[in-house]
Design a protein around this motif. Structure first.
Motif, PDB file in Angstrom:
ATOM      1  N   LYS A 184       2.305 -14.209   2.904  1.00  0.00           N
ATOM      2  CA  LYS A 184       1.621 -13.429   1.857  1.00  0.00           C
ATOM      3  C   LYS A 184       0.242 -13.004   2.347  1.00  0.00           C
ATOM      4  CE  LYS A 184       1.031 -11.986  -2.498  1.00  0.00           C
ATOM      5  NZ  LYS A 184      -0.134 -11.147  -2.427  1.00  0.00           N
ATOM      6  N   GLY A 185      -0.443 -13.889   3.068  1.00  0.00           N
ATOM      7  CA  GLY A 185      -1.746 -13.541   3.634  1.00  0.00           C
ATOM      8  C   GLY A 185      -1.629 -12.429   4.655  1.00  0.00           C
ATOM      9  N   TRP A 186      -0.576 -12.478   5.474  1.00  0.00           N
ATOM     10  CA  TRP A 186      -0.326 -11.423   6.455  1.00  0.00           C
ATOM     11  C   TRP A 186      -0.137 -10.086   5.735  1.00  0.00           C
ATOM     12  CZ3 TRP A 186       4.631 -11.264   9.991  1.00  0.00           C
ATOM     13  CH2 TRP A 186       4.504 -10.248  10.931  1.00  0.00           C
ATOM     14  N   TYR A 187       0.703 -10.115   4.667  1.00  0.00           N
ATOM     15  CA  TYR A 187       0.925  -8.901   3.879  1.00  0.00           C
ATOM     16  C   TYR A 187      -0.381  -8.391   3.267  1.00  0.00           C
ATOM     17  CZ  TYR A 187       1.873  -5.992  -0.105  1.00  0.00           C
ATOM     18  OH  TYR A 187       1.817  -4.959  -1.010  1.00  0.00           O
ATOM     19  N   ASP A 188      -1.117  -9.279   2.619  1.00  0.00           N
ATOM     20  CA  ASP A 188      -2.355  -8.869   1.943  1.00  0.00           C
ATOM     21  C   ASP A 188      -3.342  -8.235   2.923  1.00  0.00           C
ATOM     22  OD1 ASP A 188      -1.464  -9.739  -0.537  1.00  0.00           O
ATOM     23  OD2 ASP A 188      -2.499 -11.676  -0.397  1.00  0.00           O
ATOM     24  N   ALA A 191      -1.947  -4.797   4.057  1.00  0.00           N
ATOM     25  CA  ALA A 191      -2.050  -3.815   2.974  1.00  0.00           C
ATOM     26  C   ALA A 191      -3.492  -3.337   2.803  1.00  0.00           C
ATOM     27  CB  ALA A 191      -1.512  -4.401   1.673  1.00  0.00           C
ATOM     28  N   LEU A 192      -4.440  -4.261   2.892  1.00  0.00           N
ATOM     29  CA  LEU A 192      -5.843  -3.896   2.764  1.00  0.00           C
ATOM     30  C   LEU A 192      -6.276  -2.996   3.921  1.00  0.00           C
ATOM     31  CD1 LEU A 192      -8.603  -4.127   1.387  1.00  0.00           C
ATOM     32  CD2 LEU A 192      -8.978  -6.222   2.721  1.00  0.00           C
ATOM     33  N   GLU A 193      -5.930  -3.384   5.141  1.00  0.00           N
ATOM     34  CA  GLU A 193      -6.285  -2.553   6.300  1.00  0.00           C
ATOM     35  C   GLU A 193      -5.668  -1.165   6.203  1.00  0.00           C
ATOM     36  OE1 GLU A 193      -6.033  -4.245  10.281  1.00  0.00           O
ATOM     37  OE2 GLU A 193      -5.949  -6.221   9.323  1.00  0.00           O
ATOM     38  N   HIS A 194      -4.419  -1.095   5.748  1.00  0.00           N
ATOM     39  CA  HIS A 194      -3.752   0.193   5.613  1.00  0.00           C
ATOM     40  C   HIS A 194      -4.457   1.069   4.581  1.00  0.00           C
ATOM     41  CE1 HIS A 194       0.404   2.375   5.320  1.00  0.00           C
ATOM     42  NE2 HIS A 194      -0.581   3.198   5.582  1.00  0.00           N
ATOM     43  N   GLN A 195      -4.795   0.473   3.450  1.00  0.00           N
ATOM     44  CA  GLN A 195      -5.496   1.232   2.417  1.00  0.00           C
ATOM     45  C   GLN A 195      -6.854   1.714   2.909  1.00  0.00           C
ATOM     46  OE1 GLN A 195      -4.300   2.311  -0.663  1.00  0.00           O
ATOM     47  NE2 GLN A 195      -6.112   3.581  -0.378  1.00  0.00           N
ATOM     48  N   TRP A 209       3.584  -2.925  10.212  1.00  0.00           N
ATOM     49  CA  TRP A 209       4.479  -2.924   9.049  1.00  0.00           C
ATOM     50  C   TRP A 209       5.917  -3.169   9.500  1.00  0.00           C
ATOM     51  CZ3 TRP A 209       3.223  -3.967   4.407  1.00  0.00           C
ATOM     52  CH2 TRP A 209       2.030  -3.523   3.839  1.00  0.00           C
ATOM     53  N   ASP A 210       6.322  -2.527  10.601  1.00  0.00           N
ATOM     54  CA  ASP A 210       7.673  -2.753  11.111  1.00  0.00           C
ATOM     55  C   ASP A 210       7.889  -4.227  11.432  1.00  0.00           C
ATOM     56  OD1 ASP A 210       8.334  -0.077  10.870  1.00  0.00           O
ATOM     57  OD2 ASP A 210       8.082   0.379  13.004  1.00  0.00           O
ATOM     58  N   ASN A 211       6.891  -4.855  12.055  1.00  0.00           N
ATOM     59  CA  ASN A 211       6.994  -6.276  12.368  1.00  0.00           C
ATOM     60  C   ASN A 211       7.111  -7.128  11.107  1.00  0.00           C
ATOM     61  OD1 ASN A 211       6.854  -5.825  15.119  1.00  0.00           O
ATOM     62  ND2 ASN A 211       4.645  -6.116  15.219  1.00  0.00           N
ATOM     63  N   LEU A 212       6.291  -6.810  10.116  1.00  0.00           N
ATOM     64  CA  LEU A 212       6.336  -7.568   8.862  1.00  0.00           C
ATOM     65  C   LEU A 212       7.682  -7.381   8.173  1.00  0.00           C
ATOM     66  CD1 LEU A 212       4.904  -9.365   6.769  1.00  0.00           C
ATOM     67  CD2 LEU A 212       4.047  -7.268   5.711  1.00  0.00           C
TER      68      LEU A 212
END
Length: 125
Positions: free
Chosen positions: A25-29, A32-36, A67-70
């Motif tokens: 979840k931390g990896w996702y968060d 997502a923040l970096e992408h935004q 994102w592909d890795n995630l």
């Protein structure tokens, strides 16, 4: 949840967060923040000098790879929301494109943007 309207973007969350480990979840968060932040920064892409445009496109490629890795890791762990996958496929099919075609379109677009930046650099010579 109802199906998205014809041509609308997926409405379901991509991942099953309730089943996700805190580290994932931390990896996702973080991603997502970096992408935004990158998308927000890209709002002024037209004002970038050509070297900045090339650097920005490199950052987009890196985010996409992450994102592909995630998605790959979450898929192996059964954490990708099947509803999201259905809605994504529906969205693409309403535009007569599949995932491979979408990726090819993005790649060609970025290649064109890179070439425009390189042409701009050459025009400075």
């Amino acid at each position: 949840m109802a199906l998205p309207k014809h041509g609308s973007t997926p409405r379901s969350m991509a991942f099953l967060f309730d089943s996700m480990e805190p580290e994932m979840k931390g990896w996702y968060d973080g991603l997502a923040l970096e992408h935004q932040q990158l998308m927000d920064f890209g709002q002024s892409y037209g004002d970038f000098d050509p070297y900045g445009k090339l650097a920005y496109l490199d950052q987009l490629d890196q985010i996409s790879e992450r994102w592909d890795n995630l998605f790959g890791r979450c898929s192996l762990m059964g954490l990708v929301n099947p509803r999201y996958l259905e809605q994504s496929q529906d969205f693409l099919s309403t535009h007569s494109i599949d995932e491979a075609g979408y990726r090819e379109l993005i790649s060609k677009t970025h290649d064109n943007m890179r070439q425009e930046a390189k042409n701009e650099i050459q025009s400075w010579s």
